[in-house]
Structures are given as structure tokens and as C-alpha cells.
Design an enzyme around this catalytic site. Sequence first.
Site, short mmCIF file in Angstrom:
data_model
loop_
_atom_site.label_atom_id
_atom_site.label_comp_id
_atom_site.label_asym_id
_atom_site.label_seq_id
_atom_site.Cartn_x
_atom_site.Cartn_y
_atom_site.Cartn_z
N GLY A 50 53.87 35.29 64.28
CA GLY A 50 52.79 35.78 63.53
C GLY A 50 51.75 34.81 63.69
CB SER A 104 49.96 28.20 73.34
OG SER A 104 49.59 28.46 71.93
CB THR A 129 61.98 29.60 75.67
OG1 THR A 129 60.93 30.54 75.17
CG2 THR A 129 63.30 29.89 74.82
CB CYS A 163 46.74 37.89 68.99
SG CYS A 163 45.35 37.12 69.67
N GLY A 196 56.72 30.98 81.74
CA GLY A 196 57.54 32.04 81.65
C GLY A 196 59.03 31.63 82.08
N GLY A 197 59.74 31.18 81.20
CA GLY A 197 61.07 30.94 81.47
C GLY A 197 61.40 29.67 82.71
C1 FMN Z 1 58.24 30.39 69.22
C2 FMN Z 1 57.13 30.91 70.18
C3 FMN Z 1 55.74 30.69 69.63
C4 FMN Z 1 54.77 31.04 70.54
N1 FMN Z 1 53.26 30.80 70.10
C5 FMN Z 1 52.49 31.20 71.03
C6 FMN Z 1 51.19 31.07 70.51
O1 FMN Z 1 50.62 30.39 69.37
N2 FMN Z 1 50.19 31.25 71.34
C7 FMN Z 1 50.27 31.72 72.60
O2 FMN Z 1 49.34 31.86 73.55
N3 FMN Z 1 51.52 31.75 72.93
C8 FMN Z 1 52.62 31.72 72.43
N4 FMN Z 1 54.03 31.46 72.60
C9 FMN Z 1 54.15 32.10 74.12
C10 FMN Z 1 54.43 30.85 75.03
O3 FMN Z 1 53.30 29.94 74.99
C11 FMN Z 1 54.89 31.20 76.31
O4 FMN Z 1 53.63 32.07 77.06
C12 FMN Z 1 55.84 32.11 76.43
O5 FMN Z 1 56.82 31.91 75.77
C13 FMN Z 1 56.54 31.89 77.93
O6 FMN Z 1 57.09 30.84 78.28
P1 FMN Z 1 58.56 30.40 77.97
O7 FMN Z 1 59.29 31.29 78.47
O8 FMN Z 1 58.48 29.07 78.74
O9 FMN Z 1 58.88 30.35 76.59
C14 FMN Z 1 54.80 31.39 71.79
C15 FMN Z 1 56.20 31.53 72.14
C16 FMN Z 1 57.51 31.16 71.49
C17 FMN Z 1 58.62 31.25 71.88
#
Ligand code: FMN
Lengths: 285, 285, 311, 311
Positions: C72, C21, C269, C130, C246-247
Site C-alpha cells: 500500500g 521499485s 522479489t 495504482c 517480473g521474476g
Molecule cells: C514488496 C513489493 C513492493 C513493491 N512496491 C512497488 C512500488 O512501490 N512501486 C512499483 O512501481 N512497483 C512495486 N512493486 C513491483 C515491482 O517493482 C516489480 O514490478 C514486480 O515485483 C515484478 O518484479 P519481480 O518479480 O522481480 O519482483 C513491488 C513489488 C513487491 C514484491
Amino acid sequence: MMGINSNAKQVIAEIVSNKKVGAYHHMVFAVGDIANAAKPGNFVAISVGGESSQLVLRRAFAIYRTFDRGASGGLLEIVVAPHGAGSTWLANQQPGVKIDLIAPLGTAFGIPTEPVRALLVGGGYGSAPLFGLSDVLKNRGCRVDMVIGASTAMKIYAPLDGKRSVSSLTITTEDGSTGKTGKVTDVLREIITSNEIDIVYSCGPMGMLEAINNITEEFNLVHQCSIEESMACGIGVCMTCVLPIKGEDGQIRMLRSCIDGPVVAGESVIWSAKRTIPEGTWGAH
Amino acid sequence: MMGINSNAKQVIAEIVSNKKVGAYHHMVFAVGDIANAAKPGNFVAISVGGESSQLVLRRAFAIYRTFDRGASGGLLEIVVAPHGAGSTWLANQQPGVKIDLIAPLGTAFGIPTEPVRALLVGGGYGSAPLFGLSDVLKNRGCRVDMVIGASTAMKIYAPLDGKRSVSSLTITTEDGSTGKTGKVTDVLREIITSNEIDIVYSCGPMGMLEAINNITEEFNLVHQCSIEESMACGIGVCMTCVLPIKGEDGQIRMLRSCIDGPVVAGESVIWSAKRTIPEGTWGAH
Amino acid sequence: MFNFQTTLGQAEFENPIFTASGCAGSGKELSQFFELNQLGAVVTKSIMLKARSGRATPRMAETPSGMLNSIGLQGPGIDLFLENDVPWLRDQGATIVVSIAGESVEDYAVLARKLRAVPGISALEVNISCPNVENRGQVFACHPETARAAIESVRRNIGGELPIIAKLTPDVTSIVEIAKEVVAAGADGLALINTVLGMVIDTNTMRPKLAGKTGGLSGPAIRPIAVRAVYQVHAAMPHVKILGMGGISSGQDAFELILAGASAVSVGTASFGNPMAAMKIKEELRNELISHGFDSLREAVGYAHRSEGGN
Amino acid sequence: MFNFQTTLGQAEFENPIFTASGCAGSGKELSQFFELNQLGAVVTKSIMLKARSGRATPRMAETPSGMLNSIGLQGPGIDLFLENDVPWLRDQGATIVVSIAGESVEDYAVLARKLRAVPGISALEVNISCPNVENRGQVFACHPETARAAIESVRRNIGGELPIIAKLTPDVTSIVEIAKEVVAAGADGLALINTVLGMVIDTNTMRPKLAGKTGGLSGPAIRPIAVRAVYQVHAAMPHVKILGMGGISSGQDAFELILAGASAVSVGTASFGNPMAAMKIKEELRNELISHGFDSLREAVGYAHRSEGGN
Ligand SMILES: Cc1cc2nc3c(=O)[nH]c(=O)nc-3n(C[C@H](O)[C@H](O)[C@H](O)COP(=O)(O)O)c2cc1C
Ligand SMILES: Cc1cc2nc3c(=O)[nH]c(=O)nc-3n(C[C@H](O)[C@H](O)[C@H](O)COP(=O)(O)OP(=O)(O)OC[C@H]3O[C@@H](n4cnc5c(N)ncnc54)[C@H](O)[C@@H]3O)c2cc1C
Ligand SMILES: Cc1cc2nc3c(=O)[nH]c(=O)nc-3n(C[C@H](O)[C@H](O)[C@H](O)COP(=O)(O)OP(=O)(O)OC[C@H]3O[C@@H](n4cnc5c(N)ncnc54)[C@H](O)[C@@H]3O)c2cc1C
Ligand SMILES: Cc1cc2nc3c(=O)[nH]c(=O)nc-3n(C[C@H](O)[C@H](O)[C@H](O)COP(=O)(O)O)c2cc1C
Ligand code: FES
Ligand code: FES
């Protein structure tokens, strides 16, 4: 415990050469004085990955050989098996690149004061430190036989000049692609008997070292082996690289393979422990 | 919103050349078809740091020029200012190295249908995309004047063939090491008046763009500027690169500078916002 | 034939690779790079009741092997989202998981009611990481009571059809405690983990780099935290399906989370560094599973928990 | 003249660069590389009542920009420590901060009594991020009551001399809450942060890589978490001195933590990659401070918190 790491120096060393030899990379570094201080069995800890690397830990490599070139500075050589991220990065670095390394680290092979008959046994890149050892032993008047084993021919590290320095060299590969088919341990008993071996030196994977130790116990021979544990720091500050070692007082302690090793007496290792804390270890509860 | 990134392709491109030019590195990549699709103002997003890098995000670079070489594939050129970890890494890469890049991205400079008198204003490496723009404008029969400014001579990017393609080139440096002493904005009014400028294109730091916009408003000129916001993805999926932009409906929205920019109309930018959310922005509360 | 299918609650997915997301825009941005129907699912950016401008900039800072963000929850609000984004995704043949976020327990109820009759949605991800405006801005997922209240609110209003996946923050003393609470409140599955609270100070300005001061840490840096969270929760509730994240940036990373107990994984990411990341990970994970002798994804889920005797 | 001195509680230090507990061995190992009296202080490995073998191996796994460890507090026990390690460090002219860890509230009391009359110790770091055997192995620092009990136990037994620095874990819902509790219980300062709980699964063996399954994540990966924790706690209690740590590997990183509110910083994992890390960081931090126009370290502590008007 005075004098931990007492010969160790951190230097920025230029790569002088990097040659592919079978599955390995033979790499030479211009290290200055360090070359003098290194003894067979010592290792070098190398920073990998470059400037903005995500690899935060050094990698340990057995020192293959060192050369003192007098005023023009010393050389230190290692044999790298590209495996994961760090060793692959290192193996890809070309001459001219500057590398941050610390050496010499760890214990060295004990050298007998008398001229004895020594058998050196290496598995894979574990043969590397044995060639320097062989030179020292020969200079002391020892007879040196060597056995090198690996899964396949590409993983046998046995350079020409190294071969010349030993009285006999036996090679074993599991797939039979060169030398005898089988493991180093398949040929040890015969060599020990026919060459009247007094002492065995070994370097290679833990399983191989244990199998060798079973044989040296059988023959009641002195066995010095170089062990390889996962190391985070290589200089004794992190306590990650420990293994249970029985002291002269009979007490088992979790000792650091980076400063109390990598070379240890085969008889002091609790081979059965297999990465557990054996009962009776100091501080176990 | 159909067709976001619609010309963008991800390719592994070989570095063809890397030359230091003053404080910058002029780098050329063999990119194939991409060269055809790129328009002045577009940018390229480049992976930095190599295999086990801790730098997880791409870096954006304005496309300086592209060349279509037919069957032998296209070239894409950028001008890199070594700054932090990523751009410094890139600037250190030598010809032959393969780089992961995505291009063309973002909006392009709007090209007038009539032959007009255009003034192109660049700050630092912001001059780079203006030379390609100048070529296009000249081909359309426009007169092109150019002003390039920087803190010091080393940071003026004005290659010879680029210089030839414009009708006049004025250089300003703050330390007076080359050209006129001062800022680009110190010379704009005179050039606008004497050369009867119809449209201003600009690329450089936000502060400079704002100052230019004040002048274009004064003269009631069309102003297209290329803005530079911190970008995590460069392709519109992360929402980090937004800034408040007033739409034709008068509504301010937080728009993504990577897909709704980097080239935007100067009059649509809420210059006073200075990284806040202006009152009345859609969704602000 | 290797079976890549997976389930979360009653929902079935062709493969276990989802977008995370907030990391795939509206879907349109990525569709230039690959077809969205190749994903297990598109998880949409958390949508709120009303349009939101999000936080001021700077909104991001790169960190070692990761990044901070403080977007946000910028977005168009649920009504425009249902009007524009969902139909477009449906037209692409994408499997859709809608992520929702509220500022109050009531928000979650309204969002659930707006979503329950919408066709073409496979599951709901409920982002409770949130701030709760009714409780001093404390994050719902940080406290058992508020986490429970938000999920109950969705459960009561969603009807029986759509599976609810509760998305939790790792910034708690015991993620297992929160997980148990939301499952008791009616969550069919869990999304683990949201970003970790962090901060970067700009040493030039000597102030926090992000306008919002703190931000969420994501990327490879947090992977060990994600693996731990998934492992702990799977150990405590092996029957509850987990969407791990997560990563993750390689098939091997995805495999790690699956061995820890995830039935599917989200890629966040990594897509910023490589728009093709999800497709690359999908291919690599398939190969990883096959080379380890698994005939199906399902057999690998939680495999790291097997008893010492196992091989 | 630039003033690099700092204080934690009543204790004064020549400079703000300390080693992190458990990351400098007994001191001897590093003394080959630089003189220990060049450090602000040597923080010793957390010492317990009795000798401990620590955990089985593997004890470490490298992770993106970090590492996991599960040493399990291997050490000689307080008596041998006082007999061997402390005198040796004293002989080196090192400034000594002793770190202690207990398995019960009573352990902390005994350790404090053994230490209160020992000459040459500047402060006590009380590691309460370790399992409490009397409370189902729950970590003391994870709950306000047990965190308070451990610190109170030290406070009552240490006498008035030695400053107590309570070392907290970031694995809590609110580190500010725990910080307030331990300050109320008598801590003179806070050490922030200990490692973050994580796990790596070895995709070859398909089991957790560490023998102890979970381990503590350290290194640059966690720096944004450390900066956030220090910033939050300093904002809540600006008068309480903080020893900051977590992923510091350059002077700029140290500066970040100082701007966030740390009065001194500990260098941990960075010393594994570079035995000279602490000396390098010391030099770089000094230059960083001077180039930003500070006349003393003290002026920079918490500078990121100044009001928007400030320059
Ligand atoms: C730029 C950005 C925006 C995100 N927006 C949301 C969001 O709107 N809702 C949500 O549940 N998680 C949001 N996340 C969290 C990601 O969905 C995910 O849980 C978190 O980044 C860990 O995964 P990753 O390390 O693969 O990014 C956001 C993460 C990033 C980096
Ligand atoms: C005393 C000693 C001597 C060594 N000598 C040699 C040598 O001569 N030639 C050579 O090629 N390699 C040698 N190694 C192994 C080498 O240090 C690297 O660990 C190995 O190359 C894998 O690192 P990587 O970065 O490629 O793998 P990664 O998977 O990236 O390594 C991740 C982490 O695990 C550790 N690790 C992984 N495999 C091993 C291993 N087999 N032993 C110890 N730690 C490991 C690494 O050090 C690193 O911290 C030696 C190790 C030790 C401890
Ligand atoms: C549309 C656009 C066009 C650009 N064109 C050029 C160009 O032609 N030549 C050139 O040298 N640079 C250009 N930049 C800046 C470039 O993308 C890098 O951000 C800059 O080189 C700093 O990156 P770094 O890795 O060296 O610094 P780091 O400090 O390591 O960067 C850390 C993070 O902050 C971001 N960041 C830092 N500085 C900037 C900046 N000034 N603008 C945007 N993001 C920043 C980086 O992208 C990165 O994510 C452009 C940026 C954008 C957005
Ligand atoms: C191998 C290792 C051993 C550690 N041992 C201890 C310890 O005994 N006591 C303690 O309070 N913290 C211990 N820590 C935590 C560090 O002191 C420090 O808080 C943490 O690693 C974060 O700092 P860093 O990222 O600079 O390493 C240890 C950390 C590591 C990596
Ligand atoms: S590797 Fe750190 S103590 Fe041996
Ligand atoms: S950089 Fe990600 S949306 Fe613009």
C-alpha cells in the site's frame, strides 16, 4: 485405442544404487511387479525435485533393463544424463531415497518372430534401452551387432556385461577419444553389408535417427526407432509430445510420442517435417 | 538510519549437527566470523528448499547461541519447529549439507549496565534465544530466573546446560504433561514479586507477549520482547513485516520488525492494534 | 571490450541491472551487501505526495515460485524523500531513477514539478498501476484514458530533461493498447511489468490471507507473463525502450527479457531471497551475452524477434 | 454423513472434483489409473466442428511452478467425438461435461445443435478463450460483445436442458465485466480460469521456445490469479455457480478455491505430474472440509466472503 497405458503403474520406488558411469548416472530402483511388465523400448516417467519443487512435470527415461527377483521384487534401471534442473536433481539422489515413478509406458521395440540379423544403433544415452533389446533378440536366436556413438568417450554408455551380450560392438566418437572417429552413420553401410543385416533398431537424437533412416531406406531395411519429444505428461493426456506419423492408410496424423511411441517405424515418420505440420496432415488447415 | 544490517553477512554454512529435541530440531551451522558479531535477540535468515525450490523467500530463526572457536571458525545454533514447507525442509537437512544464511540480523536484547534481577519468559521455541541472553546477563552479575511455557511437554525447549545457567526455571504446559499446568502468565506475578524482578525479557507468540506486557505494566517493569511478524526479506527492503510502534516522540509509525525489531520495548508496541493501522499512525489516512 | 551500457530515453546507464521499485528499501538496507554504484540504477520505492502508513498486515503471502504483497505504498512522502533519501543515494554515487505514484492526475503534476529541478536523478519511473481515487479507485494503467492522463500530467510538468518511463500493469486486455497510449502521451520508455493481481485464502482462518484481500503477485511465477508483455510491446513499437521486470532471478532470466526486447531489467522479489541477487544477475548476464557472441548488450535487445532466416 | 454433492446450473454432481478440459485426453488414458466414475465429472478436451491437427511443436515449456502450452485444440472434430469418445465415457459410467470451442459465432451454434439431443451429457463447458477468425483472431472472451455473442449463440441452439458453463480467460481488464455479460447472455455457470498468456524464450536458440510463440500458462504459479478471479466474480454475482480451476494440486488448494466461491473445481496440470492427482485431491478436500467442521461441501462455497463478524 483400448488399453492405453494398460501395464503402467505408479509406484514409490526406493533407489537401490546410483553410480556415475562416464558422463552418466546408472540408477537402479526397486519397483516390484513393474519389472515384469516392462519391455525393451518402454520408458519410465519420474517425478523430480522433491516436496516443494518448482518442477511440476515428470521426466521420461528409457528403461535400460529390468530384473525380476521373484519374491524380493523387481528392479528397474535407467541411465541419466544430468542436463537441466530435473535430470540433475535425479542424478544427485542417493540410495535409500524414495522416488515416484510410473512404468512401463509407451510402445516397445517389435521383436521378429524369426531369428534375423539385427543391427542396434545408439547415440549417447540412447544406447541404454538397446542392451535389454539385445538380450531379448539373442534369446530369440538373432545375431545382434551394435554401434554406439557420441561426441566423446565420456558419453559412450557401454557397460561390460552389455558388451558381452552382442556379437560385435563398434564405437564411434566425433572427437576420436575412443573407437572410430566420426558418427555412427559413417560405419553403418559397411556393417549392414558385411553382416547382412535384416533389421535396424535405433535410439538417439532426432538428427541421428533421420540419418540412420536414410541409410535403412537405401538398403530397404526395416527400421524401428525410439524418438524423443518434449513430454509434459508421458501418459497421453496433454498432447504436447506429438509428431507427424504416416499411418498404414497413408494418412499423416499428429500422434503422441508417449503412447504411439517412443518406438515407431522409421518409414512412418515424416522426417522432413522438422517440427512443422506437413501438408495433408489430418486436421491441418 | 545509518548502518542498517551493518553486521550482517551472507555465508554458505555447513550443517554441523541436527538433533531432534522434543518437537524441535536443534541445528548447528559452521558460520565463521558471524558467530562473533551475533548478540542475543538477533536472528538469522535462511534460504530453504534447495536448488529448484518453489519457496522463494528466506525463513527467519532466532539465534539460539553462537560459539567462537577461534581459528576453526564460529558456530551458530538455532531451534527449528517443523511447521510448513520451509521449516520442515530445513529440519530434514543432514550434517554436511550447505545452507545459505544471513546473520546477524535485527535488534538485540538490551543489556542493563547494572546487575539487576531479570526474568526471562519464553513460549515454545521462543525460549531458544533466552539461554544466550541468560549467559550474557549472568556475566554481568545479574540474577536470572526463567519461565518456559508451551501447550505440551514435547514443545518445551529447555536443554540441560541451559537449565544450569539460570537461578530458577519454571515450566508450564497447558496440558500439564510437564511442569505446572497452565500458561506462563499464570506464574509470572508470583515470581516477579517473590524474586523482586527488575526487568522482563520475553520471546514467543504475540498473544503471549501481550499478556506478559499487561503484567509488566501492572508492576511497572521494563519489558523487552522479541516479536515475530511474517517477513519476506528479513533485511528491511520489502516493508511486509511492519507493526505499529510508538516512538519516544509519542508518534506511532509502521516500523519494520526485521530492522527495528525483532526486539522492541514492550511499552512501545500498540498491542490493541491487532494487525490494523491504529488511528494517528504516521501517514494513515 | 564488451559494452554493457544501455539507454532509456535520453538517459544512459553503465549496465542494465536495476533494482525494482519497492524492492530495495531506501538503498541503505542493501548497501551493506554491495556498493549501490555497481547497479545500472537504483529505482526507488514509489513515492507519493504525502507520508503514507500503507496497508494493515498481513501484507504478504508466499505462493508457488512467487509471493503476494499489499504494502500500500508505505513511505515518507516526496518532501522527506527529497531531503533524506535522494542526497544519501547521490553520496553513494548511485544512479537514481525515482518512482512516483499518485492518487489523482493532479498528484502526478505536483510530483513532477517537485522533481524537475532535483539534481542527480537520471529518469522518472511513473507508476500508474495504482488506484485513482477520482475514478472509483480504478487503476490508472487499466484504462487508456486514465493512463494517458497521468502520463500527460507528468510530461507537461517535468520539463524537457528527465526521461519518463511509464510503468504498466499486465492486468489488462491489451497491454499494447495501453503502451501505445502512454507513448503518445509523452512517455520515453516503458517499465513492464508491475505485479499481477492475485489472492491467497488462508485455509486456517478461511479468509483472505492479506489484510487488503488482494495483492500483487511477483517472482518467477510471473516471468512468462513478463516475457510475453515485453515481446508484444517491443513487436508493436520496436523504437520504444523497455525496462523489463517480473521474476528475474538469474542472468539467464534477464537474458530472456532482453531477447524479448528489454533494454534494461529490474530485479525485485529475487532480492528478498538473496540480497546479492542483482550483482549475481549482472555477472551472469554479462557471461551469458559474451558466451552467445554478443559484443554489446544493445545487439541482444529484441534479438528473439529477428526473422526466421536469421541465425 | 458428509455431503459432497454439488450443482452447476441444473446439473448435479456426486462430488466437486472434475478434470480440466484438455488435461485428461479422451478419458481412456487416465482410466488405467482410476475409475472415471469416481470423478465429479470428466470435462472433455474442447472439441471443434472439424478435425484439427493443432499447432506445430514444440508445444510446451516448463516454467517455475507451471508450464506453457500451445496445443492449438488438436482433436477429431465433433462428429467423430460423438461417435467414439462420448459413448465410451458413458460406458464407463462417467459423468460427462462436454467442452466446445468455435472459430466463429456460427460454429458455436452448430456445435450446440449437434449436442442438444445427445444422451448422457450433464453440462456444456463453452470455451470462449479461443481466437475468433471473424474478428482478427481476437479471443472471444476478451471482449464483452464477442463473449456475449458466443454464449447467446449456444443458448439459442442448445434448448432448455443442458446447463451452459462459460469458460473465461483471466487476460482481461475486468473479469467481472465479462462474467456479467455472459451470464446476461444465458450462461448458467462460469468456469474460471483458463490459462494466462505467456511466453518463454529459449536462451539457446534465442527465439520463443514454443512454435506458436505465446502459450497458455497453467499450474500452481497461476493459482493466486485463479483465487482472485473466483473471489471477485463470486462477490459480484454470488448466485452464479463457478467451476474453479488454476493450479490446483492438493485438497488444500481446492479448498481455497471453494472458500473463494467455486462450487466445483477442475484439475488440470496437476494430472500431468500425477495421474492420480484428481483422486488424491478429492480425498484431501473431503478431509479438509470435515476437519473444518463442515457437514457439506455447499456450506463451504464462498465461505471466505462472510462478514468480519463471522467466525
Ligand atoms: C514488496 C513489493 C513492493 C513493491 N512496491 C512497488 C512500488 O512501490 N512501486 C512499483 O512501481 N512497483 C512495486 N512493486 C513491483 C515491482 O517493482 C516489480 O514490478 C514486480 O515485483 C515484478 O518484479 P519481480 O518479480 O522481480 O519482483 C513491488 C513489488 C513487491 C514484491
Ligand atoms: C522417451 C524419452 C526417453 C528419454 N530417455 C532418457 C534417458 O534414458 N536418459 C536421459 O538422461 N534422458 C532421457 N530423456 C530426456 C529426459 O526426459 C529429460 O527431458 C532430460 O533429462 C532433460 O530434463 P531436465 O529436467 O534435466 O531439463 P529441463 O531443461 O529442466 O527440462 C525442462 C522441460 O523440457 C523437457 N526436455 C528437456 N530436454 C528434453 C529432451 N532432450 N527430451 C525430451 N524432453 C526434454 C523436460 O522433460 C522438461 O519438461 C528421455 C526423454 C524422452 C521423451
Ligand atoms: C524474528 C523471527 C524469529 C523466528 N524464530 C524462529 C525460531 O527460532 N524457530 C522456528 O521454528 N521458527 C522461527 N520463526 C518462524 C520461521 O521463520 C518460519 O516462518 C516458520 O518456521 C514457518 O515457516 P514455514 O516455511 O515452515 O511455513 P510456511 O507456511 O511455508 O511459510 C510461508 C510463509 O509465511 C511465513 N510465516 C509462516 N509462519 C510464520 C511465523 N510463525 N512467523 C513469521 N513468519 C511466518 C514464512 O516466513 C513464509 O514466508 C521466526 C520468525 C521470525 C520472524
Ligand atoms: C495442455 C493443456 C491443454 C488445455 N486444453 C484446453 C482446452 O482444450 N480447452 C479449455 O477450455 N482449456 C484447456 N486448457 C486449460 C485448462 O482446462 C485449465 O483451465 C488451465 O490449465 C488451468 O488449470 P490448471 O492450472 O489446473 O492446469 C488446457 C490446459 C493445458 C495445460
Ligand atoms: S506427453 Fe502428454 S500426451 Fe504425450
Ligand atoms: S522483512 Fe522485508 S522489510 Fe522486514
